[in-house]
Design a protein around this motif. Structure first.
Motif, PDB file in Angstrom:
ATOM      1  N   THR A  48       0.833  -1.204   0.000  1.00  0.00           N
ATOM      2  CA  THR A  48       0.000   0.000   0.000  1.00  0.00           C
ATOM      3  C   THR A  48       0.867   1.252   0.000  1.00  0.00           C
ATOM      4  O   THR A  48       0.628   2.187  -0.773  1.00  0.00           O
ATOM      5  N   ALA A  49       1.879   1.295   0.869  1.00  0.00           N
ATOM      6  CA  ALA A  49       2.777   2.454   0.915  1.00  0.00           C
ATOM      7  C   ALA A  49       3.475   2.647  -0.427  1.00  0.00           C
ATOM      8  O   ALA A  49       3.579   3.774  -0.937  1.00  0.00           O
ATOM      9  N   THR A  50       3.942   1.548  -1.021  1.00  0.00           N
ATOM     10  CA  THR A  50       4.631   1.619  -2.317  1.00  0.00           C
ATOM     11  C   THR A  50       3.713   2.181  -3.394  1.00  0.00           C
ATOM     12  O   THR A  50       4.115   3.036  -4.200  1.00  0.00           O
ATOM     13  N   ASP A  51       2.476   1.725  -3.413  1.00  0.00           N
ATOM     14  CA  ASP A  51       1.508   2.222  -4.397  1.00  0.00           C
ATOM     15  C   ASP A  51       1.364   3.735  -4.310  1.00  0.00           C
ATOM     16  O   ASP A  51       1.261   4.427  -5.338  1.00  0.00           O
ATOM     17  N   PHE A  52       1.379   4.259  -3.083  1.00  0.00           N
ATOM     18  CA  PHE A  52       1.161   5.698  -2.932  1.00  0.00           C
ATOM     19  C   PHE A  52       2.435   6.514  -3.105  1.00  0.00           C
ATOM     20  O   PHE A  52       2.358   7.707  -3.420  1.00  0.00           O
ATOM     21  N   PHE A  53       3.607   5.922  -2.950  1.00  0.00           N
ATOM     22  CA  PHE A  53       4.832   6.583  -3.422  1.00  0.00           C
ATOM     23  C   PHE A  53       4.706   6.800  -4.925  1.00  0.00           C
ATOM     24  O   PHE A  53       5.000   7.886  -5.441  1.00  0.00           O
ATOM     25  N   GLU A  54       4.271   5.766  -5.622  1.00  0.00           N
ATOM     26  CA  GLU A  54       4.126   5.858  -7.074  1.00  0.00           C
ATOM     27  C   GLU A  54       3.022   6.827  -7.488  1.00  0.00           C
ATOM     28  O   GLU A  54       3.177   7.595  -8.447  1.00  0.00           O
ATOM     29  N   LYS A  55       1.895   6.810  -6.780  1.00  0.00           N
ATOM     30  CA  LYS A  55       0.792   7.729  -7.099  1.00  0.00           C
ATOM     31  C   LYS A  55       1.223   9.183  -6.927  1.00  0.00           C
ATOM     32  O   LYS A  55       0.884  10.055  -7.738  1.00  0.00           O
ATOM     33  N   SER A  56       1.968   9.459  -5.876  1.00  0.00           N
ATOM     34  CA  SER A  56       2.438  10.822  -5.637  1.00  0.00           C
ATOM     35  C   SER A  56       3.433  11.250  -6.709  1.00  0.00           C
ATOM     36  O   SER A  56       3.390  12.389  -7.197  1.00  0.00           O
ATOM     37  N   ALA A  57       4.327  10.343  -7.102  1.00  0.00           N
ATOM     38  CA  ALA A  57       5.271  10.644  -8.178  1.00  0.00           C
ATOM     39  C   ALA A  57       4.536  10.929  -9.483  1.00  0.00           C
ATOM     40  O   ALA A  57       4.889  11.859 -10.224  1.00  0.00           O
ATOM     41  N   ALA A  58       3.495  10.139  -9.761  1.00  0.00           N
ATOM     42  CA  ALA A  58       2.698  10.364 -10.975  1.00  0.00           C
ATOM     43  C   ALA A  58       1.974  11.707 -10.904  1.00  0.00           C
ATOM     44  O   ALA A  58       1.826  12.403 -11.923  1.00  0.00           O
ATOM     45  N   ASP A  59       1.546  12.093  -9.700  1.00  0.00           N
ATOM     46  CA  ASP A  59       0.849  13.365  -9.527  1.00  0.00           C
ATOM     47  C   ASP A  59       1.771  14.544  -9.811  1.00  0.00           C
ATOM     48  O   ASP A  59       1.328  15.599 -10.272  1.00  0.00           O
ATOM     49  N   ALA A  60       3.076  14.358  -9.559  1.00  0.00           N
ATOM     50  CA  ALA A  60       4.049  15.442  -9.783  1.00  0.00           C
ATOM     51  C   ALA A  60       4.372  15.631 -11.262  1.00  0.00           C
ATOM     52  O   ALA A  60       4.851  16.705 -11.664  1.00  0.00           O
ATOM     53  N   LYS A  61       4.118  14.618 -12.062  1.00  0.00           N
ATOM     54  CA  LYS A  61       4.468  14.686 -13.488  1.00  0.00           C
ATOM     55  C   LYS A  61       3.649  15.754 -14.186  1.00  0.00           C
ATOM     56  O   LYS A  61       2.440  15.863 -13.996  1.00  0.00           O
ATOM     57  N   GLY A  62       4.315  16.571 -14.985  1.00  0.00           N
ATOM     58  CA  GLY A  62       3.647  17.660 -15.669  1.00  0.00           C
ATOM     59  C   GLY A  62       3.457  18.888 -14.807  1.00  0.00           C
ATOM     60  O   GLY A  62       2.874  19.886 -15.241  1.00  0.00           O
ATOM     61  N   LYS A  63       3.951  18.818 -13.576  1.00  0.00           N
ATOM     62  CA  LYS A  63       3.827  19.947 -12.644  1.00  0.00           C
ATOM     63  C   LYS A  63       5.191  20.431 -12.171  1.00  0.00           C
ATOM     64  O   LYS A  63       5.340  20.953 -11.081  1.00  0.00           O
ATOM     65  N   GLY A  64       6.195  20.194 -13.027  1.00  0.00           N
ATOM     66  CA  GLY A  64       7.529  20.720 -12.723  1.00  0.00           C
ATOM     67  C   GLY A  64       8.542  19.681 -12.311  1.00  0.00           C
ATOM     68  O   GLY A  64       9.718  19.993 -12.145  1.00  0.00           O
ATOM     69  N   PHE A  65       8.104  18.428 -12.145  1.00  0.00           N
ATOM     70  CA  PHE A  65       9.027  17.388 -11.693  1.00  0.00           C
ATOM     71  C   PHE A  65       8.853  16.108 -12.495  1.00  0.00           C
ATOM     72  O   PHE A  65       7.760  15.791 -12.969  1.00  0.00           O
ATOM     73  N   ASP A  66       9.959  15.402 -12.626  1.00  0.00           N
ATOM     74  CA  ASP A  66       9.948  14.041 -13.151  1.00  0.00           C
ATOM     75  C   ASP A  66      10.534  13.170 -12.043  1.00  0.00           C
ATOM     76  O   ASP A  66      11.752  13.108 -11.855  1.00  0.00           O
ATOM     77  N   VAL A  67       9.652  12.522 -11.270  1.00  0.00           N
ATOM     78  CA  VAL A  67      10.063  11.779 -10.080  1.00  0.00           C
ATOM     79  C   VAL A  67      10.074  10.292 -10.394  1.00  0.00           C
ATOM     80  O   VAL A  67       9.088   9.734 -10.877  1.00  0.00           O
ATOM     81  N   LYS A  68      11.189   9.662 -10.091  1.00  0.00           N
ATOM     82  CA  LYS A  68      11.339   8.222 -10.300  1.00  0.00           C
ATOM     83  C   LYS A  68      11.456   7.534  -8.945  1.00  0.00           C
ATOM     84  O   LYS A  68      12.245   7.968  -8.085  1.00  0.00           O
ATOM     85  N   ILE A  69      10.671   6.481  -8.741  1.00  0.00           N
ATOM     86  CA  ILE A  69      10.734   5.690  -7.510  1.00  0.00           C
ATOM     87  C   ILE A  69      11.419   4.365  -7.821  1.00  0.00           C
ATOM     88  O   ILE A  69      10.969   3.617  -8.689  1.00  0.00           O
ATOM     89  N   ILE A  70      12.522   4.085  -7.121  1.00  0.00           N
ATOM     90  CA  ILE A  70      13.185   2.783  -7.230  1.00  0.00           C
ATOM     91  C   ILE A  70      12.879   2.027  -5.943  1.00  0.00           C
ATOM     92  O   ILE A  70      13.337   2.401  -4.865  1.00  0.00           O
ATOM     93  N   THR A  71      12.085   0.971  -6.049  1.00  0.00           N
ATOM     94  CA  THR A  71      11.679   0.203  -4.879  1.00  0.00           C
ATOM     95  C   THR A  71      12.497  -1.073  -4.781  1.00  0.00           C
ATOM     96  O   THR A  71      12.547  -1.859  -5.736  1.00  0.00           O
ATOM     97  N   SER A  72      13.139  -1.274  -3.635  1.00  0.00           N
ATOM     98  CA  SER A  72      13.873  -2.520  -3.427  1.00  0.00           C
ATOM     99  C   SER A  72      12.881  -3.642  -3.135  1.00  0.00           C
ATOM    100  O   SER A  72      11.816  -3.411  -2.560  1.00  0.00           O
ATOM    101  N   THR A  73      13.223  -4.847  -3.526  1.00  0.00           N
ATOM    102  CA  THR A  73      12.294  -5.968  -3.390  1.00  0.00           C
ATOM    103  C   THR A  73      12.586  -6.755  -2.120  1.00  0.00           C
ATOM    104  O   THR A  73      12.997  -7.924  -2.178  1.00  0.00           O
ATOM    105  N   GLY A  74      12.409  -6.111  -0.974  1.00  0.00           N
ATOM    106  CA  GLY A  74      12.604  -6.795   0.298  1.00  0.00           C
ATOM    107  C   GLY A  74      11.595  -7.915   0.482  1.00  0.00           C
ATOM    108  O   GLY A  74      10.491  -7.863  -0.055  1.00  0.00           O
ATOM    109  N   GLN A  75      11.992  -8.929   1.235  1.00  0.00           N
ATOM    110  CA  GLN A  75      11.108 -10.064   1.473  1.00  0.00           C
ATOM    111  C   GLN A  75      11.212 -10.497   2.929  1.00  0.00           C
ATOM    112  O   GLN A  75      12.317 -10.714   3.442  1.00  0.00           O
ATOM    113  N   GLY A  76      10.070 -10.601   3.577  1.00  0.00           N
ATOM    114  CA  GLY A  76      10.023 -11.237   4.886  1.00  0.00           C
ATOM    115  C   GLY A  76      10.813 -10.567   5.977  1.00  0.00           C
ATOM    116  O   GLY A  76      11.302 -11.234   6.892  1.00  0.00           O
TER     117      GLY A  76
END
Length: 386
Positions: A48-76
């Motif tokens: 859920t947190a990861t989804d909203f990091f991405e949603k916020s980055a997408a919201d910034a697009k076209g508004k002055g920023f190009d935000v890239k989220i690199i998510t590490s694939t932690g497990q357990g």
């Protein structure tokens, strides 16, 4: 001499135009910001947190920023894997690293290396400052208070005044903020005799035994439950290690051992959903529509976290109460704060997401469309010094 000035002016004029155009372009061009997000896991609440990091980055697009989220694939909640993930993000020279530590002390050296490399650091899922580590911003909630809210919901359900269960119903709107202050204000009006009259037996599923998060949540739950001597915790907590399968196993063991427990409190969402399944499979799940019946063998489930999945179960009445830790907020505002750090702007050192109760009447305020403030990307872009 006059002719020379004219020649020079003619030569310089195109350069001035180019400089002007170039300046306008650099001012309007999107600023690139790369955020490394290192959760201890990529499922459940961290999905859920990861989804909203991405949603916020997408919201910034076209508004002055190009935000890239690199998510590490932690497990357990693998500590070594998370440390390696942080080091990998340092090698990739990201602008900011946001991390929810699987173990606070274990990630400190890696986060120090990030700061030495000039990378901003955000610690998520924690408000308590980490000793000996420079952190740009903490985003989270007080784990002790979160568990106090959970215990308050249990007390409410079994007879204290509030919005759940058997006690006096308070006239509150669904959007009322059911935080610790709300519960405390109402519980403080009760006499010792009234508190003692509220009775129930329950068991606890904790996280990783001895872990900071598990210990603080156990402390918080007991802070409130001790004020209600009729609420009896039976036996020792079972360690579910934050996992659904182990939460299910813990609940199955409790249900087999005790035919008279009234509730299970699981210290996390995954474990709570596992406990719900175990009680349901045993034919002992108490739902919101059943009404409170102490001692009849049915078991009410309370838990912590709140994800889209658990909100569905709350709306169905299968989970009685859950304390939200604001995972959507982590990602949405985490991206905002990371961009501010990259832009060398002042940020909130502590971003406190006050834990509060989610129950059947307010569940849909949280998912699928949580109420989040819009971010003023344009002003951030205008003031960015990156």
């Amino acid at each position: 001499m006059k002719r020379l000035r004219q020649v020079l002016a003619a030569a310089i004029a195109p350069l001035a135009i180019i400089a002007s155009v170039s300046g306008a372009y650099s001012q309007d061009a999107p600023i690139e910001v790369t955020i490394g997000w290192a959760p201890p896991d990529v499922s459940g609440v961290f999905k859920t947190a990861t989804d909203f990091f991405e949603k916020s980055a997408a919201d910034a697009k076209g508004k002055g920023f190009d935000v890239k989220i690199i998510t590490s694939t932690g497990q357990g909640h693998d500590i070594a894997q998370q440390v390696n993930a942080i080091d990998d993000l340092i090698q990739q020279q990201v602008d900011v690293i946001a991390v929810s530590p699987a173990d606070v002390n274990s990630v400190k050296p890696a986060l120090r290396r990030a700061k030495e490399a000039g990378i901003g650091v955000i610690v998520v899922n924690l408000l308590e400052p980490i000793e000996g580590l420079e952190v740009d911003s903490y985003i989270g909630y007080d784990n002790t208070v979160a568990a106090e809210v959970s215990a308050s919901a249990v007390a409410d359900y079994f007879g204290a005044p509030g919005v759940l269960g058997a006690g006096d119903k308070l006239d509150v709107k669904p959007e009322t903020y059911l935080d610790r202050a709300f519960w405390k204000e109402n519980f403080d009006k009760l006499t010792p005799e009234q508190k003692a009259a509220i009775k129930a037996k329950g068991v606890i599923i904790e996280g990783v035994s001895g872990n900071f998060y598990s210990n603080t949540r156990l402390t918080g739950f007991r802070n409130v439950s001790k004020d209600f001597p009729g609420i009896e915790i039976v036996g020792a907590p079972c360690a579910g290690d934050w996992k659904r399968e182990k939460g299910t196993n813990c609940a199955e063991d409790f249900l087999q051992a005790h035919d008279d427990i009234d509730f299970i409190w699981a210290a996390s969402n995954e474990m709570g959903l596992g406990a719900m399944l175990a009680a349901q499979n045993a034919g002992r799940l108490e739902t919101a529509s059943d009404g409170v019946k102490v001692g009849d063998g049915k078991v009410a489930i309370f838990t912590n976290d709140v994800t889209p999945e658990s909100v569905d179960r709350i709306a169905e009445g299968k989970l009685i109460g859950e304390t939200t830790h604001g995972f959507a907020d982590w990602g949405w505002y985490g991206t905002k704060i990371a961009v501010e750090i990259a832009c060398k702007q002042d940020v909130e050192k502590i971003f406190d997401i006050r834990p509060r109760t989610v129950e059947i009447n307010n569940a849909r305020l949280f998912y699928p469309d949580p109420k989040l403030e819009q971010i003023d990307w344009a002003t951030m872009r205008a003031n960015c010094k990156k």
